[in-house]
Design an enzyme around this catalytic site. Structure first.
Site, mmCIF file in Angstrom:
data_model
loop_
_atom_site.group_PDB
_atom_site.id
_atom_site.type_symbol
_atom_site.label_atom_id
_atom_site.label_comp_id
_atom_site.label_asym_id
_atom_site.label_seq_id
_atom_site.Cartn_x
_atom_site.Cartn_y
_atom_site.Cartn_z
ATOM 1 N N GLY A 51 42.590 40.788 32.093
ATOM 2 C CA GLY A 51 42.215 40.239 33.397
ATOM 3 C C GLY A 51 43.123 39.156 33.935
ATOM 4 O O GLY A 51 43.236 38.985 35.144
ATOM 5 N N GLU A 104 43.176 31.940 31.424
ATOM 6 C CA GLU A 104 42.001 32.807 31.548
ATOM 7 C C GLU A 104 41.811 33.235 32.997
ATOM 8 O O GLU A 104 42.151 32.496 33.926
ATOM 9 C CB GLU A 104 40.742 32.037 31.103
ATOM 10 C CG GLU A 104 40.380 32.230 29.635
ATOM 11 C CD GLU A 104 39.727 33.591 29.356
ATOM 12 O OE1 GLU A 104 39.885 34.527 30.160
ATOM 13 O OE2 GLU A 104 39.062 33.695 28.331
ATOM 14 N N ASP A 105 41.221 34.412 33.181
ATOM 15 C CA ASP A 105 40.847 34.824 34.535
ATOM 16 C C ASP A 105 39.541 34.149 34.954
ATOM 17 O O ASP A 105 39.465 33.509 35.995
ATOM 18 C CB ASP A 105 40.748 36.357 34.647
ATOM 19 C CG ASP A 105 39.830 36.997 33.593
ATOM 20 O OD1 ASP A 105 39.353 36.279 32.683
ATOM 21 O OD2 ASP A 105 39.590 38.209 33.686
ATOM 22 N N ASP A 108 33.045 32.322 31.976
ATOM 23 C CA ASP A 108 31.701 32.678 32.427
ATOM 24 C C ASP A 108 30.690 31.983 31.492
ATOM 25 O O ASP A 108 30.388 30.809 31.678
ATOM 26 C CB ASP A 108 31.610 34.209 32.394
ATOM 27 C CG ASP A 108 30.310 34.764 32.921
ATOM 28 O OD1 ASP A 108 29.570 34.034 33.586
ATOM 29 O OD2 ASP A 108 30.012 35.953 32.666
ATOM 30 N N GLY A 110 31.355 31.101 28.526
ATOM 31 C CA GLY A 110 32.145 30.171 27.714
ATOM 32 C C GLY A 110 32.322 30.641 26.278
ATOM 33 O O GLY A 110 33.044 30.020 25.496
#
Ligand code: IMP
Length: 200
Positions: A51, A104-105, A108, A110
């Site tokens: 991602g 990171e993309d 969320d 974590g």
């Protein structure tokens, strides 16, 4: 957030357009450049496949600094109500004594980032920080520090600019919010005609 796309029956809309993405990613690149301005060696930016690849490509081109790049892939699966994360592709670099940036993309819950950090800290880097394009901070299960954040976003499912739904939709220049995830889950090709005008 902005323009409503018409194809796909209202199932999605542009969430962050390419100009805003470029502007913010450019600023993050400058921020990271400053962070490592006096570093003894180039930082190693570690992108988490798949991602964050587009974000990484734009980010490093916005960094006025010499950098090294590496990739990791992880898989996560849930069993007995616990989420397990494991490394499926490891780094090529030895990061001992190096400045390391996790790219990171989305952060969320974590869980992924927490696992990655733990695994990388064990290897003895000189420093470790994280840059994420998107932070869904409201969904955090495990508190985790993120030093550089592109956009703090609400609990919406996004696709595009590297991010996928079942492997699709990564290659759009804009980021889209999926407004009807249940419909997309029933029909994973739902967004294809709208997002890719020449789709067959
Ligand atoms: P976490 O372990 O819950 O923080 O998961 C983070 C990962 O979940 C991200 O790196 C993404 O691969 C994926 N993810 C979370 N939210 C979304 C989304 O809205 N669209 C696409 N992928 C997502």
């Amino acid at each position: 957030m902005t323009e409503v796309a018409t194809a796909g029956g209202g199932a999605y809309e542009i969430f962050i357009g390419r100009e805003r993405l470029a502007e913010r990613v450019g600023a993050l690149g400058e921020e990271l450049g400053e962070r490592f301005a006096n570093a003894p060696e180039p930082p190693i930016l570690i992108a988490v496949l798949k991602g964050s690849t587009m974000f990484l490509a734009d980010l490093i081109r916005a960094m006025p600094a010499d950098v090294a790049v590496d990739f990791m892939a992880i898989s996560s699966y849930s069993s007995n109500e616990a989420t397990q994360v494991r490394i499926v592709k490891d780094l090529e670099h030895d990061i001992t004594g190096r400045d390391v940036v996790i790219v990171e993309d989305i952060v969320d819950t974590g869980l992924t980032l927490t696992y990655l950090k733990r695994s990388l800290v064990e290897r003895g880097p000189r420093s470790l920080c994280t840059v994420t394009l998107l932070d869904k901070s409201a969904r955090r299960i495990v508190p985790v520090e993120v030093e550089h954040i592109g956009f703090d976003i609400p609990d919406v499912f996004v696709v595009g600019y590297g991010m996928d739904f079942q492997g699709r939709y990564r290659n759009t220049p804009d980021l889209y919010a999926v407004k009807d995830l249940a419909r997309l889950a029933n029909d994973p090709l739902l967004l294809v005609p709208g997002l890719f005008a020449s789709a067959h």
